[in-house]
Scaffold this motif. Structure first.
Motif, PDB file in Angstrom:
ATOM      1  N   LYS A   1       3.897   6.025  -5.228  1.00  0.00           N
ATOM      2  CA  LYS A   1       3.981   6.149  -6.685  1.00  0.00           C
ATOM      3  C   LYS A   1       2.916   7.092  -7.226  1.00  0.00           C
ATOM      4  O   LYS A   1       3.173   7.894  -8.129  1.00  0.00           O
ATOM      5  N   LYS A   2       1.709   7.009  -6.660  1.00  0.00           N
ATOM      6  CA  LYS A   2       0.650   7.905  -7.117  1.00  0.00           C
ATOM      7  C   LYS A   2       0.941   9.352  -6.742  1.00  0.00           C
ATOM      8  O   LYS A   2       0.659  10.279  -7.505  1.00  0.00           O
ATOM      9  N   ALA A   3       1.513   9.561  -5.580  1.00  0.00           N
ATOM     10  CA  ALA A   3       1.881  10.923  -5.177  1.00  0.00           C
ATOM     11  C   ALA A   3       2.915  11.497  -6.130  1.00  0.00           C
ATOM     12  O   ALA A   3       2.845  12.666  -6.528  1.00  0.00           O
ATOM     13  N   TYR A   4       3.880  10.663  -6.532  1.00  0.00           N
ATOM     14  CA  TYR A   4       4.902  11.132  -7.466  1.00  0.00           C
ATOM     15  C   TYR A   4       4.298  11.409  -8.841  1.00  0.00           C
ATOM     16  O   TYR A   4       4.613  12.423  -9.487  1.00  0.00           O
ATOM     17  N   GLU A   5       3.402  10.534  -9.307  1.00  0.00           N
ATOM     18  CA  GLU A   5       2.763  10.735 -10.616  1.00  0.00           C
ATOM     19  C   GLU A   5       1.933  12.019 -10.628  1.00  0.00           C
ATOM     20  O   GLU A   5       1.917  12.763 -11.617  1.00  0.00           O
ATOM     21  N   ASN A   6       1.262  12.310  -9.540  1.00  0.00           N
ATOM     22  CA  ASN A   6       0.385  13.482  -9.480  1.00  0.00           C
ATOM     23  C   ASN A   6       1.163  14.787  -9.445  1.00  0.00           C
ATOM     24  O   ASN A   6       0.698  15.804  -9.958  1.00  0.00           O
TER      25      ASN A   6
ATOM     26  N   ALA B   1       7.111  14.340  -1.616  1.00  0.00           N
ATOM     27  CA  ALA B   1       7.566  14.121  -0.246  1.00  0.00           C
ATOM     28  C   ALA B   1       7.039  15.199   0.691  1.00  0.00           C
ATOM     29  O   ALA B   1       6.663  14.931   1.838  1.00  0.00           O
ATOM     30  N   ARG B   2       6.989  16.449   0.198  1.00  0.00           N
ATOM     31  CA  ARG B   2       6.465  17.538   1.020  1.00  0.00           C
ATOM     32  C   ARG B   2       4.997  17.312   1.346  1.00  0.00           C
ATOM     33  O   ARG B   2       4.567  17.483   2.486  1.00  0.00           O
ATOM     34  N   ARG B   3       4.231  16.901   0.338  1.00  0.00           N
ATOM     35  CA  ARG B   3       2.802  16.704   0.567  1.00  0.00           C
ATOM     36  C   ARG B   3       2.517  15.533   1.511  1.00  0.00           C
ATOM     37  O   ARG B   3       1.574  15.562   2.289  1.00  0.00           O
ATOM     38  N   LEU B   4       3.356  14.476   1.417  1.00  0.00           N
ATOM     39  CA  LEU B   4       3.145  13.313   2.269  1.00  0.00           C
ATOM     40  C   LEU B   4       3.866  13.429   3.606  1.00  0.00           C
ATOM     41  O   LEU B   4       3.753  12.542   4.451  1.00  0.00           O
ATOM     42  N   ASN B   5       4.633  14.522   3.753  1.00  0.00           N
ATOM     43  CA  ASN B   5       5.350  14.776   5.004  1.00  0.00           C
ATOM     44  C   ASN B   5       6.321  13.641   5.345  1.00  0.00           C
ATOM     45  O   ASN B   5       6.382  13.144   6.469  1.00  0.00           O
ATOM     46  N   VAL B   6       7.090  13.229   4.320  1.00  0.00           N
ATOM     47  CA  VAL B   6       8.119  12.210   4.529  1.00  0.00           C
ATOM     48  C   VAL B   6       9.415  12.695   3.916  1.00  0.00           C
ATOM     49  O   VAL B   6       9.439  13.660   3.129  1.00  0.00           O
ATOM     50  N   ASP B   7      10.509  12.046   4.246  1.00  0.00           N
ATOM     51  CA  ASP B   7      11.799  12.371   3.651  1.00  0.00           C
ATOM     52  C   ASP B   7      11.795  12.003   2.174  1.00  0.00           C
ATOM     53  O   ASP B   7      11.245  10.961   1.777  1.00  0.00           O
ATOM     54  N   GLN B   8      12.401  12.859   1.364  1.00  0.00           N
ATOM     55  CA  GLN B   8      12.421  12.630  -0.084  1.00  0.00           C
ATOM     56  C   GLN B   8      13.073  11.298  -0.436  1.00  0.00           C
ATOM     57  O   GLN B   8      12.643  10.591  -1.339  1.00  0.00           O
ATOM     58  N   ARG B   9      14.113  10.923   0.289  1.00  0.00           N
ATOM     59  CA  ARG B   9      14.809   9.662   0.003  1.00  0.00           C
ATOM     60  C   ARG B   9      13.921   8.454   0.308  1.00  0.00           C
ATOM     61  O   ARG B   9      13.946   7.451  -0.410  1.00  0.00           O
TER      62      ARG B   9
ATOM     63  N   TRP C   1       0.833  -1.204   0.000  1.00  0.00           N
ATOM     64  CA  TRP C   1       0.000   0.000   0.000  1.00  0.00           C
ATOM     65  C   TRP C   1       0.870   1.258   0.000  1.00  0.00           C
ATOM     66  O   TRP C   1       0.600   2.214  -0.737  1.00  0.00           O
ATOM     67  N   ASN C   2       1.893   1.262   0.826  1.00  0.00           N
ATOM     68  CA  ASN C   2       2.791   2.420   0.900  1.00  0.00           C
ATOM     69  C   ASN C   2       3.464   2.677  -0.441  1.00  0.00           C
ATOM     70  O   ASN C   2       3.617   3.828  -0.882  1.00  0.00           O
ATOM     71  N   GLN C   3       3.905   1.614  -1.105  1.00  0.00           N
ATOM     72  CA  GLN C   3       4.550   1.753  -2.414  1.00  0.00           C
ATOM     73  C   GLN C   3       3.585   2.331  -3.441  1.00  0.00           C
ATOM     74  O   GLN C   3       3.937   3.232  -4.217  1.00  0.00           O
TER      75      GLN C   3
END
Length: 492
Positions: A463-468, A476-484, A457-459
């Motif tokens: 991927k959808k966040a990156y596509e959008n 990463a900013r929108r999901l509040n996680v580290d870019q790496r 689910w996380n993957q």
């Protein structure tokens, strides 16, 4: 007008004169001034800098100026010097605003209207001598420079307000960014001594494909400072000839170099004559827009890097260097940080481009903040395609058809470019069927498959966040996680 009102107006107009006209601060200050003066502030939070509130304020400012100019017996306090100059600047600018609008609409080729407006500004300066005698000399002692400043201010407002439409938070933020890209946050210093240098700073526009990056680039390019020559009654450049776009993704590497740098006769097969490139034809006050800068190869990046560093470039087949002193505006939908990490985009080239960055917004984010912006965007597209009368006739029908045929939470993956094609489809066939799969379809299917693990689910979500967003950093900013962390999820 009593002394306390006068002091209050001087203090407030000084702040108002140089604030970003597209900022929330502008609205707040106007409302605060009206309330202090005993007038009812406007309830409309997004009416724009020259709307109802402003029309109620301007007579107060003009009355304050008349009062100060009429009282020739009193000595004006030294502490008011900057504020007096700001009041004079503000009132004179709005005294000639309608003339500036006509200048923008008809162009600057005819010297007669230019000369008349220049004389009007000269007379306005002379009439305000009592207020400006201690103001910034570089502005008030040179009416030609003041004319050029006024023309740029009005032109920038005109193009930004006309082309970047809507009242959602992403759109309001975008207009603020574009204004600051042109004038910086310190507009007084810009108009005194920064206008020439800042006007040549490269600008990098980032954002999803189809999100209006060329519209932003055009607004910035057409808003540059053009000096006025009172001897010839002409500006050193005209907006209509100053913007030079090129889509780099549509050209081969060899054609890119010829298009940008030019070539000499015999430099390659088919070079039957000399050809001037865009950097030669743009001129000192031109802006070259390099769309899809993320698509160019390393050889072109190296040549553009040299131009950004020193202004030097060479036409293909020529050993003599030429110089470009105009402005470069570049744009891409790619994540340039990821491109650098992958070795496809040079770091030194990126850091020459990134000093001034503007980020456009995805249509889905705009509609999420303000759903009624769909109507605004459709009206803008119809007006561009069919004129004002056509928009009045067609925009409502297009909106109704879209609402009937497109899912309510459709994400518009093609952004404004897709919306424009939807309008065309409806005009021609009275229907629009999205050709792109809904980003949520895969998630919906996965949701029905209860065997998915949390990691899977996380993957999928990453991927959808990156596509959008089209960017690891923005996702990463929108999901509040580290870019790496996000990048690792999308590549496993």
């Amino acid at each position: 007008m009593n002394k306390s009102q006068l002091e209050f107006i001087l203090s407030e107009v000084h702040a108002l004169t140089f604030v970003n006209p597209f900022s929330a601060e502008r609205n707040e200050r106007e409302n605060a001034i009206l309330a202090k003066l005993g007038d009812a502030p406007s309830a409309a939070p997004t009416e724009g800098p020259f709307g109802f509130r402003f029309k109620k304020l301007l007579p107060w400012f003009r009355e304050a100026e008349r009062s100060l100019l009429a009282d020739t017996k009193s000595t004006l306090p030294a502490k008011w010097r900057e504020q007096l100059a700001s009041l004079a600047f503000f009132t004179l600018y709005h005294e000639v605003a309608a003339d500036l609008d006509r200048l923008i609409q008809r162009g600057t080729a005819d010297p007669m209207p230019n000369r008349k407006l220049y004389r009007k500004i000269q007379d306005g300066v002379a009439a305000r001598h009592r207020l400006i005698e201690h103001g910034p000399e570089r502005i008030w002692n040179r009416p030609d420079h003041l004319f050029a400043c006024f023309y740029q201010l009005r032109r920038a407002y005109y193009y930004i307000h006309k082309e970047i439409v809507g009242e959602s938070r992403p759109i309001c933020q975008l207009r603020m960014q574009v204004w600051e890209s042109v004038f910086t946050k310190d507009m007084m210093s810009y108009q005194q001594w920064m206008y020439d240098t800042v006007g040549r700073f490269p600008t990098l526009i980032l954002g999803p494909s189809g999100s209006g990056k060329e519209i932003v680039a055009r607004a910035i390019g057409l808003s540059r400072f053009f000096p006025y020559n009172p001897k010839t009654a002409q500006f050193e450049a005209s907006p209509e000839d100053s913007f030079h776009p090129v889509n780099l993704s549509a050209l081969s590497e060899h054609l890119i170099e010829s298009e940008l740098f030019g070539h000499r006769k015999g430099a390659f097969t088919g070079a039957i004559s000399d050809r001037e490139g865009l950097f030669a034809t743009a001129g000192n006050y031109g802006s070259v827009f390099l769309d899809e800068i993320g698509e160019v190869g390393e050889a072109t990046q190296v040549k553009l890097l040299r131009l950004l560093q020193s202004g030097e470039y060479q036409a293909i087949g020529d050993n003599r260097p030429d110089h470009f002193t105009g402005k470069i505006i570049a744009a891409t939908h790619k994540d340039l940080i990821a491109e650098m990490e992958a070795g496809r985009f040079r770091e030194d080239f990126f850091y020459r481009l990134c000093g001034d960055q503007v980020r456009t917004a995805a249509l889905k984010d705009i509609l999420q903040d303000r759903p009624e912006e769909l109507s605004t965007s459709i009206n803008y597209i119809c007006k561009k395609l069919f004129g004002a009368e056509g928009a009045r006739e067609l925009a409502g029908r297009v909106l109704t058809t879209l609402e009937q045929q497109v899912p309510k939470h459709y994400s518009w993956p093609g952004n404004f470019r897709e919306l424009e094609q939807a309008v065309r489809n409806i005009i021609v066939r009275n229907e629009y069927k999205p050709v792109s799969p809904q980003p949520n379809n895969q998630i919906e299917q996965a949701y029905q498959n209860t065997s998915l693990t949390l990691q899977e689910w996380n993957q999928l979500y990453a991927k959808k966040a990156y596509e959008n967003t089209g960017s690891y950093r923005e996702a990463a900013r929108r999901l509040n996680v580290d870019q790496r962390t996000l990048k690792k999820l999308t590549t496993t």
